[in-house]
Each structure stands twice: as C-alpha cells, then as structure tokens.
Write a protein that holds these residues in place. Structure first.
Motif, short mmCIF file in Angstrom:
data_model
loop_
_atom_site.label_atom_id
_atom_site.label_comp_id
_atom_site.label_asym_id
_atom_site.label_seq_id
_atom_site.Cartn_x
_atom_site.Cartn_y
_atom_site.Cartn_z
N LEU A 129 -68.43 130.89 33.03
CA LEU A 129 -67.84 129.77 32.28
C LEU A 129 -67.77 128.51 33.14
O LEU A 129 -67.98 127.40 32.63
CB LEU A 129 -66.45 130.14 31.77
CG LEU A 129 -66.46 131.03 30.52
CD1 LEU A 129 -65.07 131.56 30.24
CD2 LEU A 129 -67.00 130.27 29.31
N SER A 130 -67.51 128.68 34.43
CA SER A 130 -67.43 127.48 35.28
C SER A 130 -68.83 126.86 35.44
O SER A 130 -68.96 125.65 35.55
CB SER A 130 -66.77 127.78 36.63
OG SER A 130 -67.65 128.48 37.46
N MET A 131 -69.87 127.71 35.38
CA MET A 131 -71.24 127.17 35.45
C MET A 131 -71.58 126.45 34.14
O MET A 131 -72.25 125.43 34.14
CB MET A 131 -72.26 128.31 35.65
CG MET A 131 -72.10 129.06 36.95
SD MET A 131 -72.45 128.02 38.35
CE MET A 131 -71.07 128.41 39.43
N MET A 132 -71.11 127.00 33.02
CA MET A 132 -71.42 126.38 31.72
C MET A 132 -70.70 125.04 31.56
O MET A 132 -71.11 124.21 30.75
CB MET A 132 -71.00 127.32 30.57
CG MET A 132 -71.90 128.53 30.44
SD MET A 132 -71.27 129.70 29.25
CE MET A 132 -71.79 128.93 27.71
N ALA A 133 -69.61 124.88 32.32
CA ALA A 133 -68.81 123.65 32.17
C ALA A 133 -69.23 122.55 33.15
O ALA A 133 -68.53 121.55 33.28
CB ALA A 133 -67.33 123.99 32.33
N PHE A 134 -70.36 122.73 33.83
CA PHE A 134 -70.84 121.66 34.72
C PHE A 134 -70.99 120.36 33.95
O PHE A 134 -71.35 120.38 32.76
CB PHE A 134 -72.21 122.03 35.31
CG PHE A 134 -72.12 122.80 36.59
CD1 PHE A 134 -71.28 122.39 37.61
CD2 PHE A 134 -72.92 123.92 36.79
CE1 PHE A 134 -71.22 123.10 38.80
CE2 PHE A 134 -72.86 124.64 37.98
CZ PHE A 134 -72.01 124.23 38.98
N ASP A 135 -70.73 119.26 34.62
CA ASP A 135 -70.92 117.97 34.00
C ASP A 135 -72.42 117.64 34.02
O ASP A 135 -72.92 117.04 34.97
CB ASP A 135 -70.10 116.91 34.76
CG ASP A 135 -70.37 115.52 34.24
OD1 ASP A 135 -70.93 115.40 33.14
OD2 ASP A 135 -70.04 114.56 34.94
N TYR A 136 -73.13 118.11 32.99
CA TYR A 136 -74.58 117.95 32.92
C TYR A 136 -74.94 118.08 31.45
O TYR A 136 -74.27 118.81 30.71
CB TYR A 136 -75.25 119.07 33.73
CG TYR A 136 -76.64 118.73 34.23
CD1 TYR A 136 -76.81 117.83 35.28
CD2 TYR A 136 -77.77 119.29 33.65
CE1 TYR A 136 -78.09 117.51 35.74
CE2 TYR A 136 -79.04 118.98 34.12
CZ TYR A 136 -79.18 118.09 35.16
OH TYR A 136 -80.45 117.77 35.62
N PRO A 137 -75.98 117.39 30.97
CA PRO A 137 -76.32 117.51 29.55
C PRO A 137 -76.48 118.98 29.15
O PRO A 137 -77.30 119.69 29.72
CB PRO A 137 -77.65 116.76 29.44
CG PRO A 137 -77.66 115.83 30.60
CD PRO A 137 -76.87 116.46 31.68
N THR A 138 -75.67 119.46 28.20
CA THR A 138 -75.63 120.89 27.88
C THR A 138 -76.98 121.43 27.41
O THR A 138 -77.31 122.58 27.67
CB THR A 138 -74.58 121.18 26.79
OG1 THR A 138 -74.70 120.16 25.79
CG2 THR A 138 -73.19 121.19 27.34
N LYS A 139 -77.74 120.59 26.75
CA LYS A 139 -79.06 121.04 26.27
C LYS A 139 -79.97 121.41 27.44
O LYS A 139 -80.96 122.11 27.27
CB LYS A 139 -79.72 119.92 25.46
CG LYS A 139 -79.30 119.89 24.01
CD LYS A 139 -80.17 118.92 23.25
CE LYS A 139 -79.89 118.85 21.77
NZ LYS A 139 -79.64 120.12 21.13
#
Ligand SMILES: O=c1ccn([C@@H]2O[C@H](COP(=O)(O)OP(=O)(O)O[C@H]3O[C@H](CO)[C@@H](O)[C@H](O)[C@H]3O)[C@@H](O)[C@H]2O)c(=O)[nH]1
Ligand SMILES: [Mn+2]
Length: 434
Positions: A129-139
């Motif tokens: 989850l912490s990797m998915m929440a990176f500040d980076y375009p989710t796509k």
C-alpha cells in the motif's frame, strides 16, 4: 567535485552531486589507521614465539591472532572503498515536474515475500500500500507482489488491500500521509474465511490500471496491482529472491512492461512518497541520465528504541609494557572514537552506541561465525544451504527474548565487566605477555 548533474536543458540539471566536506580529515585518519595496522603486522611477524620446547601452544595462539589481525586489516582496507570519497546527490523534483510531469515514464514496482509466518501478510500489505501511494501518476505505477510462500493468507490480504486502496490512496493524497496503514490491517484477523479457495491462483491481476473503470472512491484511476506466486521445487535451483525477480520480469513484461523497475523487500518502507521522483531525477537528467542504469536508496535500519539496551561504565586497566602497545591502542581508540562521533552525528546517544558495540561483539561470535562455517561447508559440498529468511516483526516471543537479553546485560554489567571491556582486558593481558 561539483555540479555532477550537468546542464540537462533549460532551467538547470535535475540533480547535483557534491563531495562530502571535511574529507581531508577523514583521509588523514584513515591513513593513520593503515599505518597502525601495518605496525601491528610487523610486530606480529618479528615477535613470533619460537616453536620448540613447549612453546608450541603460544606460537599457535600467536599465529591465530596474526591471522585475525591480517583479516581485520584487509577488511578495513576493503571497507574504505565506500568511505574514502563519499558523494552526496541532491535532486530537483520541481524541475522534473515542470519539464516532464505529463511525460513521466511508467514504473513497475516489485515487492518480494517468501514466508507468511516470518513475513506476516499485514507487513507485506503495508509495504504494497505504501508503494501504491507514491506521489506519481497512478496510471504509470504497477505494483507486483511475488509470493514465494504461495500463501493463501498473503493472497487474501492483498485482495483486501486492493479494495482498501480505493479509500486509502485518495486519503493519502488529501492528507499527505507518508506511512502505511498498519493499524487498519491489525484489526482484520482471519482473512481466509471471506473467500473461497478457487479464487486463489498463481498470477492474478487484482487491480487492472489499464481498465478505465478501475477508479478509487474519488474517481481517480488506481495503480495496477498483481499477485504472482511461482512454482518452487526442491530439485530445481529456484535462486531465492533473484529467481523471484526473474519471474516478475517475465510476468510484468506481459502486463505493464515499464522501462523502469523498483525492487523492494516486503519489510521495507519508503520514508517519502517522493522517492520515485527522486530516482527519476537521475534517469531523466538531460546530460547524465543516459549514463545511469541503477539508483540505490540507502537502507536505514532503525533501533528498537533509543538506547537499545542499558548502558554501563568503561573500566580499562592500562598495562603499558612496550612501545608496540601504541599501534594497538591507537587503532582501538581511533576506530572506536570515530564510530562514536559518526553515531552522535547521526543523532544516536552515547548509550545506544555503546550498546551497539556490545551487540556487534555478540554477533561476531555467534551469527557471523555460524554463517561463515555454514557457507564454508556448503562451498566444500559438505552441507546444504542454511538460507533462512530473517524474522521481520517483533513477535511476542522475540520481544520476550529481547527483554531477557536486556535483563542479561544488566546483570552482566553488575557482576562482570561488559563484553567489550572484557575484550579490552584480553587485549591488555596479551600485551602484558609480550
Ligand atoms: O526464496 C526466497 C527468499 C527470500 N525472498 C525475499 O528476499 C528478500 C530478502 O530476504 P531477507 O530475509 O529479508 O534478507 P535481509 O538480510 O533482510 O535482506 C538483505 O539482504 C538480501 C540478500 O542478501 C537482499 O536481497 C535484501 O535487499 C537486503 O535487504 C525478502 O523480501 C524475502 O521475502 C524471496 O523472495 N524468495
Ligand atoms: Mn529484509
């Protein structure tokens, strides 16, 4: 050394590299320790006890000590590689965003796990989850979990995480949360009850970022999330983590096939949601980006608590009988003083440094020694690999052991000088013999 990042187009480079300050002092210190090591070797070589007349045992001990000191010296020289000329890199994420925000490259993130008891699903899912929440375009983010344990519990925890991420990721963005949601998952106890066994498979796309319908509660697209469990058979070498990464490369190339890959262990956390942008500053720099293939973040191992165990006093008995005493004393004092200064500069306390020295001493005589013997036997074909995944959490049992060791330290300190002092005493005893 300055301005390593180079031009990189209008508006300056995306990163800058600078040599650390005060390196001259470090080099002087390192050179003086080297001279000390060399003098110790000379001393050992010219004072070797004679073999005959019952002196054989003393000679053997002497040779053993000489061997240890040669090893120490070589080890010390080798470790200077990373200390001699450290370089600090500064990234400019504002420039990255200004120049490339709409053209940021896709990134595949690989998380490895191997054992659901040592690496509990809660820990794995927190990392994911912490990797998915990176500040980076989710796509442009895809997270792959490799589960070498092929554990249903890990799989179902990840399924839960997939639906939870629909709430969690917008929440992180809104409130700038940088941590993992450990508290949430600690309340989810028996996940297996919620799903039927046939839902469990070796490769499963839990969130497909390519599907425009996969959005979070605020309608924003979600990163792709994939579960992968490869088949590990005893008769074939599976190559542990490296094998798992190879499997992930093959799977990801069919799904997202990003040009950049970030690899983390399931017990790692990024302490900044900006980490991937930091890495991109190196790869996307106009001038030097093409020469960079690999960016590594330093790993930081945190203590269980500030002082780890309890401290005590230092008592040293000085028995100076020979000038040869000087290099021995210098090496011990200088290296200990240097490591103390380094710890203090990093915000540790004297007590925590002192306890770390004791723990180091214990590790050298236990785990390092055992793993050395284990690897040697394996290389000689006399035993099997003893690779054991290290426990990732402070379980109740481990905490019990920890407090036991703490208590042991206290009692040791009361009745016996601390281990390190003991080491010093052996040393002084040895000096007084010659
Ligand atoms: O068959 C295996 C065995 C291990 N792992 C994973 O490999 C990682 C590292 O194993 P761990 O027991 O955590 O080793 P550590 O000593 O904690 O890890 C350090 O040392 C490893 C190799 O020596 C490096 O790969 C790690 O990045 C580094 O943090 C973990 O995520 C495991 O889940 C697998 O995926 N498959
Ligand atoms: Mn680890």
């Amino acid at each position: 050394m300055g301005g390593g990042g180079g031009g990189g187009g209008a508006g300056g480079p995306l990163f800058e590299s600078r040599g650390a300050k005060g390196r001259l002092w470090y080099k002087l210190y390192a050179a003086s320790v080297l001279v000390g090591i060399f003098l110790i070797w000379v001393y050992r070589a010219i004072h070797l006890p004679k073999g005959g007349g019952g002196g054989g045992e003393g000679r053997l001990i002497w040779i053993g000590l000489f061997g240890a000191e040669i090893f120490f010296g070589l080890y010390w020289i080798l470790t200077q590689v990373v200390r001699w000329n450290p370089i600090y890199h500064q990234t400019f994420k504002g420039r990255l965003s200004k120049r490339y925000e709409n053209d940021l490259p896709p990134i595949d993130i690989f998380v490895c796990t191997a054992d659901p008891t040592i690496e509990p699903p809660m820990l794995v899912v927190n990392t994911v989850l912490s990797m998915m929440a990176f500040d980076y375009p989710t796509k442009k983010l895809s997270v792959y979990l490799s589960d070498d344990g092929f554990s249903q519990l890990t799989f179902y925890a990840l399924l839960e995480a997939a639906s939870f991420s629909k709430f969690w990721i917008p929440y992180c963005n809104k409130f700038k949360v940088e941590q993992s949601p450990a508290s949430y998952f600690s309340s989810v106890s028996n996940l297996t009850e919620f799903y039927s066994a046939n839902e469990f498979s070796a490769i499963k796309i839990l969130i497909d970022g390519r599907d425009p319908k996969t959005v979070d509660v605020e309608g924003v697209s979600l990163p792709t999330l994939v579960y992968v469990a490869r088949e590990k058979r005893h008769e074939y070498p599976h190559n542990f983590k490296a094998g798992a990464i190879n499997a992930l490369i093959r799977v990801s190339s069919e799904i997202s096939d990003a040009p950049f890959i970030l690899i983390v262990d399931c017990d790692m956390y990024s302490n900044s949601s900006q980490s991937v942008r930091d890495a991109m500053c190196f790869f996307m720099d106009g001038e030097n980006g093409h020469d960079i293939a690999f960016v590594q973040f330093p790993q930081n191992f945190r203590n269980l608590h500030k002082n780890n165990t309890y401290g005590d006093y230092i008592t040293i008995v000085n028995e100076i009988l020979s000038l040869w005493f000087i290099p021995f004393a210098y090496i011990i004092t200088a290296t200990q003083a240097f490591s103390l200064l380094e710890c203090l500069r990093c915000g540790e306390t004297f007590t925590s440094w002192w306890n770390m020295q004791k723990m180091k001493m214990m590790r050298r005589t236990t785990s390092y020694l055992f793993s050395f013997i284990d690897t040697t036997l394996q290389q000689l074909g006399l035993g099997n690999s003893g690779f054991i995944i290290t426990a990732k959490i402070a379980e109740d049992e481990a905490l019990k052991r920890f407090s036991y060791v703490t208590a042991l330290f206290v009692s040791l300190n009361l009745i016996w000088p601390s281990l390190l002092t003991y080491q010093w005493r052996i040393f002084f005893f040895e000096i007084s013999l010659c």
